[in-house]
Design a protein around this motif. Structure first.
Motif, PDB file in Angstrom:
ATOM      1  N   THR A 185       0.618  -1.108  -0.255  1.00 21.10           N
ATOM      2  CA  THR A 185      -0.149   0.051   0.015  1.00 21.10           C
ATOM      3  C   THR A 185       0.753   1.125   0.015  1.00 21.10           C
ATOM      4  O   THR A 185       0.596   2.340  -0.769  1.00 21.10           O
ATOM      5  N   GLU A 186       1.936   1.289   0.790  1.00 25.95           N
ATOM      6  CA  GLU A 186       3.046   2.394   0.728  1.00 25.95           C
ATOM      7  C   GLU A 186       3.531   2.736  -0.495  1.00 25.95           C
ATOM      8  O   GLU A 186       3.525   3.645  -0.885  1.00 25.95           O
ATOM      9  N   ARG A 187       3.953   1.655  -1.287  1.00 25.30           N
ATOM     10  CA  ARG A 187       4.458   1.834  -2.563  1.00 25.30           C
ATOM     11  C   ARG A 187       3.461   2.200  -3.568  1.00 25.30           C
ATOM     12  O   ARG A 187       3.917   3.256  -4.358  1.00 25.30           O
ATOM     13  N   ALA A 247      -6.186   6.326   1.735  1.00 28.99           N
ATOM     14  CA  ALA A 247      -5.525   7.723   1.433  1.00 28.99           C
ATOM     15  C   ALA A 247      -4.634   8.102   2.716  1.00 28.99           C
ATOM     16  O   ALA A 247      -3.480   8.749   2.544  1.00 28.99           O
ATOM     17  N   ARG A 248      -5.167   7.804   3.578  1.00 26.91           N
ATOM     18  CA  ARG A 248      -4.539   8.400   5.141  1.00 26.91           C
ATOM     19  C   ARG A 248      -3.580   7.168   5.679  1.00 26.91           C
ATOM     20  O   ARG A 248      -3.072   7.367   6.600  1.00 26.91           O
ATOM     21  N   THR A 249      -3.688   5.908   5.181  1.00 24.72           N
ATOM     22  CA  THR A 249      -2.866   4.848   5.652  1.00 24.72           C
ATOM     23  C   THR A 249      -1.345   5.194   5.630  1.00 24.72           C
ATOM     24  O   THR A 249      -0.913   5.572   4.877  1.00 24.72           O
ATOM     25  N   ALA A 295      -8.826   3.785  -7.026  1.00 25.00           N
ATOM     26  CA  ALA A 295      -8.372   2.894  -8.092  1.00 25.00           C
ATOM     27  C   ALA A 295      -8.022   1.649  -7.348  1.00 25.00           C
ATOM     28  O   ALA A 295      -8.283   0.514  -7.658  1.00 25.00           O
ATOM     29  N   VAL A 296      -7.212   1.842  -6.275  1.00 26.85           N
ATOM     30  CA  VAL A 296      -6.565   0.679  -5.513  1.00 26.85           C
ATOM     31  C   VAL A 296      -7.767  -0.129  -4.965  1.00 26.85           C
ATOM     32  O   VAL A 296      -7.936  -1.431  -5.159  1.00 26.85           O
ATOM     33  N   PRO A 297      -8.435   0.270  -3.949  1.00 25.86           N
ATOM     34  CA  PRO A 297      -9.466  -0.614  -3.149  1.00 25.86           C
ATOM     35  C   PRO A 297     -10.572  -1.006  -4.374  1.00 25.86           C
ATOM     36  O   PRO A 297     -11.124  -2.179  -4.270  1.00 25.86           O
ATOM     37  N   LEU A 298     -10.918  -0.260  -5.263  1.00 22.69           N
ATOM     38  CA  LEU A 298     -11.873  -0.425  -6.310  1.00 22.69           C
ATOM     39  C   LEU A 298     -11.315  -1.614  -7.131  1.00 22.69           C
ATOM     40  O   LEU A 298     -11.953  -2.489  -7.399  1.00 22.69           O
TER      41      LEU A 298
END
Length: 258
Positions: free
Chosen positions: A88-90, A256-258, A100-103
């Protein structure tokens, strides 16, 4: 919008390649619902007598919905794994749409669960379950199943992003096995104690299960049941859309906040 579609498609491809490279996990997740269907149908089915109804015809829609509800578990595992292994950080350092990532993960899960629904349906038909609804009603039932799976996956993604570790996500994911048991997926609710019956009938799984049974021609709704069960199609739609409306924006914000 174009960026979301482009990035979401790329993330979808990433998750599908990830699934292809782990065939053992895919086979296990696809075969376990069939094993449970056979177990409940032939072990519990002989002990449960339902006046005027065949238990296996009652069980198959419930097992389909219980499998759709497993989207909570799979969404949670994958989101937690990416979060705590640095993926996720990358991704957040790249010019990729945050939504787009969770979708992409949710859509990849929807694709694989759609493919996994076919063998479960075939086994159900081999066990004696028959579809008595019209083609349009059957399509509506399949649509409700996929919509509920999509909603359940968003719930799992949100919980996975919020988890403190992969182990915590695994323990919480295992606890979701209880959700179908607290519904009408396996047994009718009219024989439950009052408070437990209320909990079971307001469980989203009960509304979706009753809707699938009704659309496939096997409706069995107690007259004094809760509103989501007496109006199952509306209840299933409202539950699914409400879960998506609540969890999808929350999951995107959490990412977005992770």
């Amino acid at each position: 919008m174009n960026t979301l579609v482009h990035d979401g498609t790329a993330i979808l491809g990433r998750h599908l390649r990830r699934i292809r490279r782990a065939p053992a996990i895919t086979v296990m997740t696809q075969t376990m619902p069939i094993v449970f269907l056979l177990f409940f149908g032939y072990v519990f089915g002989g002990a449960l007598a339902m006046p005027g109804a065949d238990y296996r015809a009652y069980l198959v829609p419930g097992m389909l919905v219980a499998t759709a509800a497993n989207g909570v578990m799979t969404g949670m595992f994958q989101a937690a794994q990416d979060t705590h292994r640095g993926v996720t950080e990358r991704l957040r350092t790249l010019p990729v749409s945050r939504a787009a990532v969770p979708l992409g993960q949710a859509l990849a899960d929807l694709v694989t669960s759609t493919a996994g629904m076919v063998p479960l349906l075939l086994v159900g038909l081999a066990m004696g379950w028959r579809i008595e609804g019209t083609p349009l009603e059957v399509l509506a039932a399949v649509g409700l199943l996929l919509l509920f799976r999509f909603a359940a996956t968003w719930v799992g993604i949100l919980l996975g992003l919020a988890s403190r570790s992969e182990e915590a996500a695994g323990q919480l994911g295992s606890a979701t096995f209880m959700l179908p048991l607290l519904s009408n997926a396996y047994i009718p609710t009219d024989g439950m104690p009052g408070w437990l019956r209320t909990v079971a009938e307001w469980n989203p799984i009960s509304a979706v299960t009753t809707a699938v049974r009704e659309l496939c021609g096997h409706a069995s709704v107690p007259a004094d049941a809760a509103w989501p069960v007496t109006h199952p199609v509306a209840g299933a739609l409202l539950w699914s859309l409400a879960l998506i409306a609540l969890c999808a924006p929350a999951a995107v914000g959490r990412y977005a906040r992770t």
